[in-house]
Design a protein around this motif. Sequence first.
Motif, PDB file in Angstrom:
ATOM      1  N   PHE A   1       0.844  -1.184   0.000  1.00 25.64           N
ATOM      2  CA  PHE A   1       0.000   0.000   0.000  1.00 25.64           C
ATOM      3  C   PHE A   1       0.886   1.242   0.000  1.00 25.64           C
ATOM      4  N   LEU A   2       0.293   2.321  -0.416  1.00 30.50           N
ATOM      5  CA  LEU A   2       1.007   3.578  -0.600  1.00 30.50           C
ATOM      6  C   LEU A   2       0.474   4.615   0.374  1.00 30.50           C
ATOM      7  N   PHE A   3       1.395   5.374   0.975  1.00 32.40           N
ATOM      8  CA  PHE A   3       1.000   6.519   1.799  1.00 32.40           C
ATOM      9  C   PHE A   3       1.493   7.785   1.119  1.00 32.40           C
ATOM     10  N   ARG A   4       0.598   8.746   0.956  1.00 32.76           N
ATOM     11  CA  ARG A   4       0.955  10.023   0.330  1.00 32.76           C
ATOM     12  C   ARG A   4       0.430  11.178   1.166  1.00 32.76           C
ATOM     13  N   SER A   5       1.164  12.276   1.184  1.00 35.39           N
ATOM     14  CA  SER A   5       0.698  13.468   1.877  1.00 35.39           C
ATOM     15  C   SER A   5       1.429  14.689   1.339  1.00 35.39           C
ATOM     16  N   ASP A   6       0.723  15.802   1.269  1.00 33.19           N
ATOM     17  CA  ASP A   6       1.328  17.080   0.899  1.00 33.19           C
ATOM     18  C   ASP A   6       1.769  17.862   2.126  1.00 33.19           C
ATOM     19  N   ARG A   7       1.469  17.342   3.327  1.00 30.02           N
ATOM     20  CA  ARG A   7       1.880  17.999   4.563  1.00 30.02           C
ATOM     21  C   ARG A   7       3.218  17.438   5.032  1.00 30.02           C
ATOM     22  N   PRO A   8       4.040  18.252   5.666  1.00 31.26           N
ATOM     23  CA  PRO A   8       5.355  17.754   6.102  1.00 31.26           C
ATOM     24  C   PRO A   8       5.242  16.915   7.373  1.00 31.26           C
ATOM     25  N   PHE A   9       6.217  16.037   7.549  1.00 26.41           N
ATOM     26  CA  PHE A   9       6.307  15.244   8.773  1.00 26.41           C
ATOM     27  C   PHE A   9       7.028  16.027   9.865  1.00 26.41           C
ATOM     28  N   ASP A  10       6.607  15.812  11.116  1.00 25.96           N
ATOM     29  CA  ASP A  10       7.413  16.213  12.261  1.00 25.96           C
ATOM     30  C   ASP A  10       8.495  15.139  12.428  1.00 25.96           C
ATOM     31  N   PRO A  11       9.771  15.496  12.327  1.00 26.69           N
ATOM     32  CA  PRO A  11      10.819  14.462  12.264  1.00 26.69           C
ATOM     33  C   PRO A  11      10.897  13.579  13.506  1.00 26.69           C
TER      34      PRO A  11
ATOM     35  N   ALA B   1      11.734  24.926  -6.951  1.00 32.57           N
ATOM     36  CA  ALA B   1      10.705  25.953  -6.799  1.00 32.57           C
ATOM     37  C   ALA B   1       9.433  25.599  -7.558  1.00 32.57           C
ATOM     38  N   SER B   2       9.590  24.821  -8.632  1.00 29.66           N
ATOM     39  CA  SER B   2       8.447  24.483  -9.480  1.00 29.66           C
ATOM     40  C   SER B   2       7.657  23.271  -8.975  1.00 29.66           C
ATOM     41  N   GLU B   3       8.140  22.584  -7.949  1.00 29.93           N
ATOM     42  CA  GLU B   3       7.442  21.393  -7.463  1.00 29.93           C
ATOM     43  C   GLU B   3       6.925  21.603  -6.049  1.00 29.93           C
ATOM     44  N   LYS B   4       5.822  20.958  -5.754  1.00 27.69           N
ATOM     45  CA  LYS B   4       5.235  21.032  -4.434  1.00 27.69           C
ATOM     46  C   LYS B   4       5.762  19.876  -3.596  1.00 27.69           C
ATOM     47  N   PRO B   5       6.442  20.146  -2.491  1.00 26.36           N
ATOM     48  CA  PRO B   5       6.966  19.047  -1.672  1.00 26.36           C
ATOM     49  C   PRO B   5       5.852  18.102  -1.239  1.00 26.36           C
ATOM     50  N   ASN B   6       6.160  16.811  -1.234  1.00 21.27           N
ATOM     51  CA  ASN B   6       5.169  15.815  -0.828  1.00 21.27           C
ATOM     52  C   ASN B   6       5.868  14.544  -0.409  1.00 21.27           C
ATOM     53  N   THR B   7       5.140  13.710   0.279  1.00 18.05           N
ATOM     54  CA  THR B   7       5.638  12.411   0.738  1.00 18.05           C
ATOM     55  C   THR B   7       4.998  11.299  -0.066  1.00 18.05           C
ATOM     56  N   ARG B   8       5.813  10.323  -0.471  1.00 19.22           N
ATOM     57  CA  ARG B   8       5.322   9.101  -1.110  1.00 19.22           C
ATOM     58  C   ARG B   8       6.074   7.934  -0.477  1.00 19.22           C
ATOM     59  N   MET B   9       5.365   7.046   0.179  1.00 24.11           N
ATOM     60  CA  MET B   9       5.979   5.886   0.812  1.00 24.11           C
ATOM     61  C   MET B   9       5.221   4.633   0.385  1.00 24.11           C
ATOM     62  N   VAL B  10       5.942   3.592   0.009  1.00 25.56           N
ATOM     63  CA  VAL B  10       5.304   2.325  -0.323  1.00 25.56           C
ATOM     64  C   VAL B  10       5.809   1.265   0.649  1.00 25.56           C
ATOM     65  N   PHE B  11       4.876   0.473   1.161  1.00 22.03           N
ATOM     66  CA  PHE B  11       5.190  -0.608   2.086  1.00 22.03           C
ATOM     67  C   PHE B  11       4.762  -1.932   1.448  1.00 22.03           C
ATOM     68  N   ILE B  12       5.649  -2.899   1.430  1.00 21.01           N
ATOM     69  CA  ILE B  12       5.364  -4.223   0.874  1.00 21.01           C
ATOM     70  C   ILE B  12       5.646  -5.243   1.957  1.00 21.01           C
ATOM     71  N   GLY B  13       4.636  -6.045   2.300  1.00 23.05           N
ATOM     72  CA  GLY B  13       4.857  -7.007   3.367  1.00 23.05           C
ATOM     73  C   GLY B  13       3.723  -7.993   3.511  1.00 23.05           C
ATOM     74  N   ARG B  14       3.780  -8.742   4.592  1.00 24.06           N
ATOM     75  CA  ARG B  14       2.861  -9.853   4.837  1.00 24.06           C
ATOM     76  C   ARG B  14       1.728  -9.395   5.755  1.00 24.06           C
ATOM     77  N   LYS B  15       0.532  -9.303   5.186  1.00 27.35           N
ATOM     78  CA  LYS B  15      -0.677  -8.948   5.946  1.00 27.35           C
ATOM     79  C   LYS B  15      -0.436  -7.748   6.864  1.00 27.35           C
ATOM     80  N   LEU B  16       0.103  -6.682   6.306  1.00 30.08           N
ATOM     81  CA  LEU B  16       0.358  -5.477   7.087  1.00 30.08           C
ATOM     82  C   LEU B  16      -0.958  -4.763   7.391  1.00 30.08           C
ATOM     83  N   PRO B  17      -1.124  -4.242   8.621  1.00 30.89           N
ATOM     84  CA  PRO B  17      -2.351  -3.518   8.976  1.00 30.89           C
ATOM     85  C   PRO B  17      -2.303  -2.103   8.406  1.00 30.89           C
ATOM     86  N   ARG B  18      -2.840  -1.945   7.229  1.00 31.44           N
ATOM     87  CA  ARG B  18      -2.763  -0.672   6.526  1.00 31.44           C
ATOM     88  C   ARG B  18      -3.324   0.476   7.361  1.00 31.44           C
ATOM     89  N   ASP B  19      -4.418   0.242   8.081  1.00 30.26           N
ATOM     90  CA  ASP B  19      -5.032   1.323   8.853  1.00 30.26           C
ATOM     91  C   ASP B  19      -4.124   1.797   9.973  1.00 30.26           C
TER      92      ASP B  19
END
Length: 368
Positions: free
Chosen positions: A276-286, A339-357
């Motif tokens: 599954f993929l997680f995407r967000s246009d908001r920044p992470f708190d490190p 300057a021309s791109e909007k920062p965003n996060t894209r993360m993909v997780f691949i695994g065995r029966k991962l709890p996406r929620d």
Amino acid sequence: MNAANPSPSVDKLIPVTVLTGFLGAGKTTLLRRILTEYHGQRIAVIENEFGEENIDNDVLVQDSEEQIVQLSNGCVCCTVRGDLVRALNDLALQHEAGTLHFDRVIIETTGMANPGPVCQTFFMDDDVADTYKLDAVITVVDAKHGMSTLDRQEEAQSQVGFADRILISKKDLVNEADYEALRSRLMHINPRASIAPVHFGETDLNTLLDVSGFNIDDILTIDPEFLSEQDHDHDHEHDHGHHHHDHEDDEDGHECGPNCSHDHHHAHHDDAIGSFLFRSDRPFDPERLEDFLSGIVQVYGTDLLRYKGILYIKGIKRRMVFQGVHMLMGAEPGKPWQASEKPNTRMVFIGRKLPRDIFTQGLEQCLA
């Protein structure tokens, strides 16, 4: 050694390709082509098999010792009946001493193997990590029996989940609809791997070597079709439109005619390995993100096969490139945000029966 923190002298390390795929998929056919074709590279091959050597005898030239076989194009084949780390270190010692000359290594795994432990070898053992770099996992899938193999064998799903490149063999034995159904299923198990047909091992070797699939600087690649289907709330129990049946005689090559009495039905594949993929246009708190990811790998690390992403971090003007294998993970700075791109996060997780929620809610709570 951390999966995401390669040695500073990474360019001097010997690249390694892991070749995997279920029994009969065509791994050895592909490997034989690599070994017999002139490509200007000297390759050491490790066959992580138990039992007899399965490279064709007409490729062999001489035995130099029990485990090392010299191949006709100057390649070296090492059949592993013991420990992979020992075999890699033995090859490294001979390479350093000048008694064996090779530019890269290909490891062919046994058909029933989960490639995870093989991949972890390159990040867990310091001697191996100081000599080699894991370049990519190449997985061969049989078009004729791929669907039923994925249904029955979780190891086959793991092989797909770990892949950087997926090659579909025997496409000529199935119709286009069945091929596309298999391709769609593979894409949903692993959206970050490129997928292409391969006929009797004939493929562009440049697409298999120097892939940099485990290079932290490599950009995140996700199939655009996966993104569009995710937007339509597709999940792993969707209808592939594949007329699936488990009759032994069909697997032996008997074709079903228009009057076939077999009970065909649309299959819903609830694969143990998924993505599954997680995407967000908001920044992470490190700090929150680091705490959450550290907890996630402690709980689900054994079930996380591959995970990778581009992270948008608050207060950092460049993307952070993140990846992991099982419980080994890390991140390092990537290219600056333009300057021309909007920062965003894209993360993909691949695994065995991962709890996406759980993953999704946890990541959302880490956003600034």
